[in-house]
Design an enzyme around this catalytic site. Structure first.
Site, PDB file in Angstrom:
ATOM      1  N   LYS A   6       0.825  -1.208   0.000  1.00 33.70           N
ATOM      2  CA  LYS A   6       0.000   0.000   0.000  1.00 33.70           C
ATOM      3  C   LYS A   6       0.867   1.270   0.000  1.00 33.70           C
ATOM      4  O   LYS A   6       2.072   1.209   0.262  1.00 33.70           O
ATOM      5  CB  LYS A   6      -0.929  -0.033   1.220  1.00 33.70           C
ATOM      6  CG  LYS A   6      -1.931  -1.200   1.176  1.00 33.70           C
ATOM      7  CD  LYS A   6      -2.954  -1.050   2.288  1.00 33.70           C
ATOM      8  CE  LYS A   6      -3.930  -2.213   2.277  1.00 33.70           C
ATOM      9  NZ  LYS A   6      -5.013  -2.003   3.279  1.00 33.70           N
ATOM     10  N   TYR A  20     -12.423  -2.127  -3.842  1.00 33.88           N
ATOM     11  CA  TYR A  20     -12.930  -2.263  -2.477  1.00 33.88           C
ATOM     12  C   TYR A  20     -14.461  -2.158  -2.422  1.00 33.88           C
ATOM     13  O   TYR A  20     -15.005  -1.841  -1.356  1.00 33.88           O
ATOM     14  CB  TYR A  20     -12.305  -1.197  -1.578  1.00 33.88           C
ATOM     15  CG  TYR A  20     -10.902  -1.535  -1.098  1.00 33.88           C
ATOM     16  CD1 TYR A  20     -10.656  -2.682  -0.351  1.00 33.88           C
ATOM     17  CD2 TYR A  20      -9.828  -0.698  -1.372  1.00 33.88           C
ATOM     18  CE1 TYR A  20      -9.382  -2.986   0.112  1.00 33.88           C
ATOM     19  CE2 TYR A  20      -8.544  -0.996  -0.911  1.00 33.88           C
ATOM     20  CZ  TYR A  20      -8.336  -2.147  -0.163  1.00 33.88           C
ATOM     21  OH  TYR A  20      -7.080  -2.449   0.295  1.00 33.88           O
ATOM     22  N   PHE A  24     -15.566   3.677   6.834  1.00 30.52           N
ATOM     23  CA  PHE A  24     -14.192   4.044   6.477  1.00 30.52           C
ATOM     24  C   PHE A  24     -13.933   4.003   4.975  1.00 30.52           C
ATOM     25  O   PHE A  24     -12.803   4.223   4.536  1.00 30.52           O
ATOM     26  CB  PHE A  24     -13.194   3.136   7.205  1.00 30.52           C
ATOM     27  CG  PHE A  24     -13.388   1.651   6.953  1.00 30.52           C
ATOM     28  CD1 PHE A  24     -12.915   1.045   5.801  1.00 30.52           C
ATOM     29  CD2 PHE A  24     -14.052   0.870   7.890  1.00 30.52           C
ATOM     30  CE1 PHE A  24     -13.091  -0.310   5.564  1.00 30.52           C
ATOM     31  CE2 PHE A  24     -14.236  -0.503   7.662  1.00 30.52           C
ATOM     32  CZ  PHE A  24     -13.750  -1.077   6.497  1.00 30.52           C
ATOM     33  N   ARG A  81      -2.200 -14.504   4.291  1.00 29.55           N
ATOM     34  CA  ARG A  81      -2.983 -13.876   5.372  1.00 29.55           C
ATOM     35  C   ARG A  81      -2.250 -14.016   6.713  1.00 29.55           C
ATOM     36  O   ARG A  81      -2.204 -13.083   7.512  1.00 29.55           O
ATOM     37  CB  ARG A  81      -4.364 -14.533   5.484  1.00 29.55           C
ATOM     38  CG  ARG A  81      -5.337 -14.016   4.440  1.00 29.55           C
ATOM     39  CD  ARG A  81      -6.582 -14.879   4.385  1.00 29.55           C
ATOM     40  NE  ARG A  81      -7.295 -14.915   5.656  1.00 29.55           N
ATOM     41  CZ  ARG A  81      -8.215 -14.035   6.037  1.00 29.55           C
ATOM     42  NH1 ARG A  81      -8.515 -13.045   5.229  1.00 29.55           N
ATOM     43  NH2 ARG A  81      -8.829 -14.144   7.185  1.00 29.55           N
ATOM     44  N   THR A 101      -5.632  -7.293  10.651  1.00 35.07           N
ATOM     45  CA  THR A 101      -5.835  -6.026   9.927  1.00 35.07           C
ATOM     46  C   THR A 101      -5.255  -4.850  10.705  1.00 35.07           C
ATOM     47  O   THR A 101      -4.636  -3.954  10.129  1.00 35.07           O
ATOM     48  CB  THR A 101      -7.352  -5.796   9.693  1.00 35.07           C
ATOM     49  OG1 THR A 101      -7.887  -6.945   9.045  1.00 35.07           O
ATOM     50  CG2 THR A 101      -7.601  -4.567   8.845  1.00 35.07           C
ATOM     51  N   ASN A 133      -2.112   0.049   6.895  1.00 36.53           N
ATOM     52  CA  ASN A 133      -1.646  -1.254   7.393  1.00 36.53           C
ATOM     53  C   ASN A 133      -0.711  -1.978   6.420  1.00 36.53           C
ATOM     54  O   ASN A 133      -0.606  -3.203   6.441  1.00 36.53           O
ATOM     55  CB  ASN A 133      -2.833  -2.122   7.835  1.00 36.53           C
ATOM     56  CG  ASN A 133      -3.749  -2.489   6.699  1.00 36.53           C
ATOM     57  OD1 ASN A 133      -3.564  -2.036   5.569  1.00 36.53           O
ATOM     58  ND2 ASN A 133      -4.733  -3.320   6.971  1.00 36.53           N
ATOM     59  N   HIS A 166      -2.155  -5.464   1.591  1.00 34.38           N
ATOM     60  CA  HIS A 166      -3.456  -6.108   1.389  1.00 34.38           C
ATOM     61  C   HIS A 166      -3.212  -7.504   0.851  1.00 34.38           C
ATOM     62  O   HIS A 166      -2.241  -7.726   0.115  1.00 34.38           O
ATOM     63  CB  HIS A 166      -4.293  -5.318   0.367  1.00 34.38           C
ATOM     64  CG  HIS A 166      -5.493  -6.085  -0.100  1.00 34.38           C
ATOM     65  ND1 HIS A 166      -6.671  -6.107   0.588  1.00 34.38           N
ATOM     66  CD2 HIS A 166      -5.652  -6.918  -1.159  1.00 34.38           C
ATOM     67  CE1 HIS A 166      -7.523  -6.906  -0.038  1.00 34.38           C
ATOM     68  NE2 HIS A 166      -6.928  -7.406  -1.102  1.00 34.38           N
ATOM     69  N   GLU A 220      -9.804 -10.454  -7.600  1.00 36.98           N
ATOM     70  CA  GLU A 220      -8.755  -9.444  -7.424  1.00 36.98           C
ATOM     71  C   GLU A 220      -7.600  -9.576  -8.422  1.00 36.98           C
ATOM     72  O   GLU A 220      -7.069  -8.566  -8.875  1.00 36.98           O
ATOM     73  CB  GLU A 220      -8.208  -9.510  -5.994  1.00 36.98           C
ATOM     74  CG  GLU A 220      -9.225  -9.050  -4.964  1.00 36.98           C
ATOM     75  CD  GLU A 220      -8.668  -9.006  -3.546  1.00 36.98           C
ATOM     76  OE1 GLU A 220      -9.337  -8.462  -2.676  1.00 36.98           O
ATOM     77  OE2 GLU A 220      -7.558  -9.515  -3.313  1.00 36.98           O
TER      78      GLU A 220
HETATM   79  P1  CMP Z   1      -7.429  -4.555   3.542  1.00 37.99           P
HETATM   80  O1  CMP Z   1      -6.969  -5.920   3.877  1.00 37.99           O
HETATM   81  O2  CMP Z   1      -6.815  -3.890   2.368  1.00 37.99           O
HETATM   82  O3  CMP Z   1      -9.014  -4.600   3.322  1.00 37.99           O
HETATM   83  C1  CMP Z   1      -9.858  -3.510   3.596  1.00 37.99           C
HETATM   84  C2  CMP Z   1      -9.138  -2.384   4.254  1.00 37.99           C
HETATM   85  O4  CMP Z   1      -9.964  -1.464   4.913  1.00 37.99           O
HETATM   86  C3  CMP Z   1      -8.248  -2.922   5.356  1.00 37.99           C
HETATM   87  O5  CMP Z   1      -7.172  -3.626   4.818  1.00 37.99           O
HETATM   88  C4  CMP Z   1      -7.906  -1.648   6.093  1.00 37.99           C
HETATM   89  O6  CMP Z   1      -6.869  -0.911   5.452  1.00 37.99           O
HETATM   90  C5  CMP Z   1      -9.212  -0.881   5.963  1.00 37.99           C
HETATM   91  N1  CMP Z   1      -9.981  -0.965   7.189  1.00 37.99           N
HETATM   92  C6  CMP Z   1     -10.557  -2.053   7.726  1.00 37.99           C
HETATM   93  N2  CMP Z   1     -11.194  -1.743   8.867  1.00 37.99           N
HETATM   94  C7  CMP Z   1     -11.021  -0.421   9.044  1.00 37.99           C
HETATM   95  C8  CMP Z   1     -11.428   0.499  10.026  1.00 37.99           C
HETATM   96  N3  CMP Z   1     -12.165   0.119  11.072  1.00 37.99           N
HETATM   97  N4  CMP Z   1     -11.068   1.784   9.884  1.00 37.99           N
HETATM   98  C9  CMP Z   1     -10.330   2.171   8.808  1.00 37.99           C
HETATM   99  N5  CMP Z   1      -9.906   1.334   7.836  1.00 37.99           N
HETATM  100  C10 CMP Z   1     -10.245   0.060   7.957  1.00 37.99           C
END
Ligand code: CMP
Length: 139
Positions: free
Chosen positions: A10, A50, A58, A86, A92, A113, A116, A127
């Site tokens: 990311k 997404y 969010f 994973r 996450t 984070n 992905h 994807e």
């Molecule tokens: P990802 O695995 O890319 O899938 C969805 C993304 O949404 C996740 O990683 C986070 O970056 C984001 N995400 C998930 N939960 C939250 C949250 N509570 N607040 C903000 N971002 C979130």
């Protein structure tokens, strides 16, 4: 079962120059890099990618973040690659991720984070072709 999964390094990880360390870790953990490219996603691409999260509070912030800088898109291959990736990513929320996982090492918040990964075989089937054509993937 030999599987492929989509990984995204990311914008936060790319900006902080963690890409090399993350890719090295993939190889160390036995993944093969079948495809890789750097992209600046459009807003429409990020929203489409997404789309399952579009009702979440969010969503707008996540899309803004994902278009805030280049991402590195990667197709990884290994036995049970989806679960293995994973596990390597960790939870996450980096604060809840196990030590030595990618998100614990390189993530800074639940949104920023670092990586992905596809969360199921069905998701991977959506994807991977979302970003790569068949000829770009050397399986
Ligand atoms: P990802 O695995 O890319 O899938 C969805 C993304 O949404 C996740 O990683 C986070 O970056 C984001 N995400 C998930 N939960 C939250 C949250 N509570 N607040 C903000 N971002 C979130």
């Amino acid at each position: 079962m030999m599987e492929q999964t989509l990984a995204i390094l990311k914008p936060d990880a790319v900006r902080k120059k963690f890409s090399g360390a993350i890719l090295a870790r993939y190889e160390k953990e036995g993944f093969r890099i079948c495809a890789l490219k750097t992209r600046l996603l459009s807003k429409a691409e990020a929203e489409g990618f997404y789309a399952v999260h579009r009702e979440r509070p969010f969503f707008a912030s996540l899309v803004d973040f994902m278009v805030s800088g280049p991402v590195i898109l990667v197709v990884l291959q290994k036995e049970n690659a989806i679960l293995a990736h994973r596990q390597l990513m960790g939870a996450t929320d980096p604060a809840k991720a196990e030590k030595e996982t990618l998100r614990a090492l390189y993530g800074e918040s639940i949104e920023y984070n670092a990586v992905h990964g596809s969360d199921s075989a069905e998701t991977a089937r959506f994807e991977i072709p979302y970003f790569f054509s068949t000829v770009e993937i050397v399986g």
